[in-house]
Design a protein around this motif. Structure first.
Motif, PDB file in Angstrom:
ATOM      1  N   PRO A  11       0.267   8.834  -8.074  1.00 47.30           N
ATOM      2  CA  PRO A  11      -0.402  10.048  -7.557  1.00 47.30           C
ATOM      3  C   PRO A  11      -1.933   9.935  -7.549  1.00 47.30           C
ATOM      4  CG  PRO A  11       1.242  10.621  -9.214  1.00 47.30           C
ATOM      5  CD  PRO A  11       1.144   9.138  -9.224  1.00 47.30           C
ATOM      6  N   ALA A  12      -2.493   9.264  -8.568  1.00 49.93           N
ATOM      7  CA  ALA A  12      -3.956   9.134  -8.618  1.00 49.93           C
ATOM      8  C   ALA A  12      -4.449   8.285  -7.445  1.00 49.93           C
ATOM      9  CB  ALA A  12      -4.378   8.502  -9.941  1.00 49.93           C
ATOM     10  N   PHE A  13      -3.710   7.214  -7.173  1.00 52.69           N
ATOM     11  CA  PHE A  13      -4.081   6.348  -6.060  1.00 52.69           C
ATOM     12  C   PHE A  13      -3.922   7.096  -4.732  1.00 52.69           C
ATOM     13  CE2 PHE A  13      -3.133   3.063  -2.867  1.00 52.69           C
ATOM     14  CZ  PHE A  13      -4.278   2.297  -2.984  1.00 52.69           C
ATOM     15  N   SER A  14      -2.835   7.870  -4.659  1.00 51.37           N
ATOM     16  CA  SER A  14      -2.577   8.655  -3.453  1.00 51.37           C
ATOM     17  C   SER A  14      -3.746   9.617  -3.192  1.00 51.37           C
ATOM     18  CB  SER A  14      -1.280   9.419  -3.640  1.00 51.37           C
ATOM     19  OG  SER A  14      -1.079  10.275  -2.582  1.00 51.37           O
ATOM     20  N   GLU A  15      -4.280  10.210  -4.259  1.00 54.30           N
ATOM     21  CA  GLU A  15      -5.415  11.128  -4.106  1.00 54.30           C
ATOM     22  C   GLU A  15      -6.662  10.370  -3.632  1.00 54.30           C
ATOM     23  OE1 GLU A  15      -6.240  14.076  -3.635  1.00 54.30           O
ATOM     24  OE2 GLU A  15      -8.396  13.896  -4.005  1.00 54.30           O
ATOM     25  N   GLU A  16      -6.803   9.132  -4.149  1.00 52.64           N
ATOM     26  CA  GLU A  16      -7.943   8.327  -3.690  1.00 52.64           C
ATOM     27  C   GLU A  16      -7.861   8.057  -2.184  1.00 52.64           C
ATOM     28  OE1 GLU A  16      -9.445   4.867  -5.941  1.00 52.64           O
ATOM     29  OE2 GLU A  16      -8.059   5.517  -7.488  1.00 52.64           O
ATOM     30  N   VAL A  17      -6.640   7.789  -1.725  1.00 55.03           N
ATOM     31  CA  VAL A  17      -6.443   7.540  -0.290  1.00 55.03           C
ATOM     32  C   VAL A  17      -6.785   8.804   0.505  1.00 55.03           C
ATOM     33  CG1 VAL A  17      -4.743   6.981   1.507  1.00 55.03           C
ATOM     34  CG2 VAL A  17      -4.719   5.743  -0.666  1.00 55.03           C
ATOM     35  N   ASN A  18      -6.323   9.948  -0.009  1.00 51.28           N
ATOM     36  CA  ASN A  18      -6.621  11.212   0.677  1.00 51.28           C
ATOM     37  C   ASN A  18      -8.118  11.482   0.731  1.00 51.28           C
ATOM     38  OD1 ASN A  18      -4.024  11.868   1.307  1.00 51.28           O
ATOM     39  ND2 ASN A  18      -3.673  12.967  -0.620  1.00 51.28           N
ATOM     40  N   PHE A  19      -8.781  11.171  -0.377  1.00 47.96           N
ATOM     41  CA  PHE A  19     -10.226  11.363  -0.441  1.00 47.96           C
ATOM     42  C   PHE A  19     -10.918  10.506   0.622  1.00 47.96           C
ATOM     43  CE2 PHE A  19     -14.462  10.307  -2.029  1.00 47.96           C
ATOM     44  CZ  PHE A  19     -14.950  11.552  -2.395  1.00 47.96           C
ATOM     45  N   GLN A  20     -10.490   9.251   0.665  1.00 49.66           N
ATOM     46  CA  GLN A  20     -11.087   8.306   1.609  1.00 49.66           C
ATOM     47  C   GLN A  20     -10.786   8.722   3.062  1.00 49.66           C
ATOM     48  OE1 GLN A  20     -12.794   6.381  -0.141  1.00 49.66           O
ATOM     49  NE2 GLN A  20     -13.562   4.862   1.289  1.00 49.66           N
ATOM     50  N   ARG A  21      -9.582   9.263   3.265  1.00 57.55           N
ATOM     51  CA  ARG A  21      -9.208   9.715   4.606  1.00 57.55           C
ATOM     52  C   ARG A  21     -10.113  10.874   5.029  1.00 57.55           C
ATOM     53  NH1 ARG A  21      -3.940  10.625   4.012  1.00 57.55           N
ATOM     54  NH2 ARG A  21      -3.208   8.731   5.015  1.00 57.55           N
ATOM     55  N   ASP A  22     -10.324  11.809   4.114  1.00 58.29           N
ATOM     56  CA  ASP A  22     -11.193  12.952   4.422  1.00 58.29           C
ATOM     57  C   ASP A  22     -12.608  12.488   4.746  1.00 58.29           C
ATOM     58  OD1 ASP A  22      -9.161  14.688   4.098  1.00 58.29           O
ATOM     59  OD2 ASP A  22      -9.772  15.445   2.138  1.00 58.29           O
TER      60      ASP A  22
ATOM     61  N   MET B 293       0.837  -1.205   0.000  1.00 54.51           N
ATOM     62  CA  MET B 293       0.000   0.000   0.000  1.00 54.51           C
ATOM     63  C   MET B 293       0.871   1.253   0.000  1.00 54.51           C
ATOM     64  SD  MET B 293      -3.006   1.390   0.131  1.00 54.51           S
ATOM     65  CE  MET B 293      -4.270   0.238   0.558  1.00 54.51           C
ATOM     66  N   GLU B 294       1.870   1.268   0.872  1.00 57.18           N
ATOM     67  CA  GLU B 294       2.706   2.473   0.971  1.00 57.18           C
ATOM     68  C   GLU B 294       3.511   2.716  -0.306  1.00 57.18           C
ATOM     69  OE1 GLU B 294       4.558   2.025   4.805  1.00 57.18           O
ATOM     70  OE2 GLU B 294       2.863   3.029   5.776  1.00 57.18           O
ATOM     71  N   ALA B 295       3.932   1.618  -0.926  1.00 51.10           N
ATOM     72  CA  ALA B 295       4.668   1.761  -2.193  1.00 51.10           C
ATOM     73  C   ALA B 295       3.751   2.348  -3.264  1.00 51.10           C
ATOM     74  CB  ALA B 295       5.198   0.406  -2.633  1.00 51.10           C
ATOM     75  N   LYS B 296       2.489   1.864  -3.269  1.00 45.39           N
ATOM     76  CA  LYS B 296       1.541   2.338  -4.283  1.00 45.39           C
ATOM     77  C   LYS B 296       1.213   3.829  -4.066  1.00 45.39           C
ATOM     78  CE  LYS B 296      -2.154   0.423  -6.940  1.00 45.39           C
ATOM     79  NZ  LYS B 296      -3.427  -0.171  -7.026  1.00 45.39           N
ATOM     80  N   ILE B 297       1.062   4.210  -2.813  1.00 41.62           N
ATOM     81  CA  ILE B 297       0.763   5.617  -2.506  1.00 41.62           C
ATOM     82  C   ILE B 297       1.916   6.508  -2.987  1.00 41.62           C
ATOM     83  CG2 ILE B 297       0.487   7.295  -0.606  1.00 41.62           C
ATOM     84  CD1 ILE B 297      -1.005   5.060   0.923  1.00 41.62           C
ATOM     85  N   LYS B 298       3.126   5.997  -2.774  1.00 45.15           N
ATOM     86  CA  LYS B 298       4.309   6.782  -3.128  1.00 45.15           C
ATOM     87  C   LYS B 298       4.453   6.927  -4.654  1.00 45.15           C
ATOM     88  CE  LYS B 298       9.141   6.950  -1.752  1.00 45.15           C
ATOM     89  NZ  LYS B 298      10.250   6.165  -1.219  1.00 45.15           N
ATOM     90  N   ASN B 299       4.140   5.846  -5.370  1.00 41.62           N
ATOM     91  CA  ASN B 299       4.433   5.842  -6.812  1.00 41.62           C
ATOM     92  C   ASN B 299       3.259   6.203  -7.717  1.00 41.62           C
ATOM     93  OD1 ASN B 299       7.060   5.009  -6.243  1.00 41.62           O
ATOM     94  ND2 ASN B 299       6.368   2.893  -6.029  1.00 41.62           N
TER      95      ASN B 299
END
Lengths: 120, 181
Positions: free
Chosen positions: A35-46, A27-33
């Motif tokens: 950006p679209a996935f990272s934004e999805e995580v941020n969205f879900q976090r919010d 998961m952390e590797a995917k978030i790092k590499n």
């Protein structure tokens, strides 16, 4: 669609700390590499923070309507207090009886003697 | 309830432990705050915030119960700190006059809670969801196990139905927020 649901579930589990160490690494590797996935995580976090905030607001309202517990309620809830109270009450009862018994006995004998004499 | 029972009840999404903690300790907190230049309302406000933070710590497993630290002690110390910070803010008291405490202990007691616009929208969106959806999402964010959510909300199909319902409710919330943006 199913793939999308699985991804969302994975992100949720990441955000609430339920991923295994292996999954966490991926998961952390995917978030790092990615950006679209990272934004999805941020969205879900919010989303989760937003949900959590409603819980805080509701809890605050509930607490605002509660009054402090009275002494009797506190005694009922605190079992140790009940035990301490019961032991103290027993000791007090025995001590009181120990002090008062000779006086009661003497008074009772004196009273009996007086009544007996009066009858005589 | 013992400390362990209170922790368990919070983790299971039950509010009785929180209510009991609040009611049993409120009087003492009010007395402490009043002795330190505060009012009853100040005390209630501080204690409510502390107890809500405490609940979140328990859910997030950031609070680990140990034999040497009782919940009551933790709450009193947290209230003392929060009230001191509030007084410092109001009266401009110097930080040197703060009571001495280990910094680790206080790490996140005074975290600022400022929501971003998107987070605020989700909070507002939750008000537009039905009661049941709100409950599912709140239980889920509180890390209550799905099996337990199914029992609490009476889903006869058990865990899988609860999971499906949670996914639907989450999508609904996102729709509400997206329509609003």
């Amino acid at each position: 669609m199913e793939q999308e649901d699985k991804k969302t579930e994975m992100i949720d589990r990441y955000l609430i700390g339920q991923l295994s160490l292996w999954e966490l690494g991926d998961m952390e590797a995917k978030i790092k590499n990615d950006p679209a996935f990272s934004e999805e995580v941020n969205f879900q976090r919010d989303l989760m923070i937003g949900i959590n905030e409603t819980k805080r607001i509701e809890l605050k309202k509930t607490l605002q309507n509660l009054e402090p517990a009275g002494i009797l309620i506190r005694l009922q809830i605190d079992k140790n207090s009940i035990k301490t109270f019961a032991v103290a009450a027993c000791i007090l009862l025995f001590v009181s009886l120990g002090i008062l018994y000779p006086q009661i006995r003497d008074a009772s004998i004196a009273g009996s003697k007086k009544s007996f004499a009066a009858v005589k | 309830m013992s400390d362990e029972e209170i922790i368990y009840s919070i983790k299971m999404g039950d509010q009785s432990g929180i209510n009991e903690l609040y009611q049993l300790n409120l009087r003492s907190i009010i007395n402490q705050v009043k002795m330190n230049s505060g009012t009853e309302d100040d005390a209630k406000d501080v204690f409510q915030e502390v107890i809500i933070d405490f609940r979140e710590k328990v859910i997030g497993t950031r609070y680990i119960l140990s034999s040497s630290s009782k919940i009551k002690t933790y709450l009193f110390e947290a209230c003392k700190r929060k009230w001191w910070n509030e007084l410092r803010r109001r009266k401009n008291i110097s930080p040197d006059e703060m009571p001495e405490v280990s910094e680790d202990f206080w790490q996140d007691i005074d975290e600022k809670r400022e929501l971003t616009e998107r987070q605020r929208k989700f909070t507002d969106g939750m008000q537009k969801l039905g009661e049941r959806c709100r409950q599912i999402l709140q239980y889920y964010c509180d890390r209550v196990p799905m099996v337990q959510i199914a029992v609490k909300l009476g889903f006869e199909g058990g865990e899988q139905v609860a999971k499906n319902e949670k996914a639907k409710c989450q999508k609904r919330l996102i729709e509400i927020v997206n329509n609003d943006i």
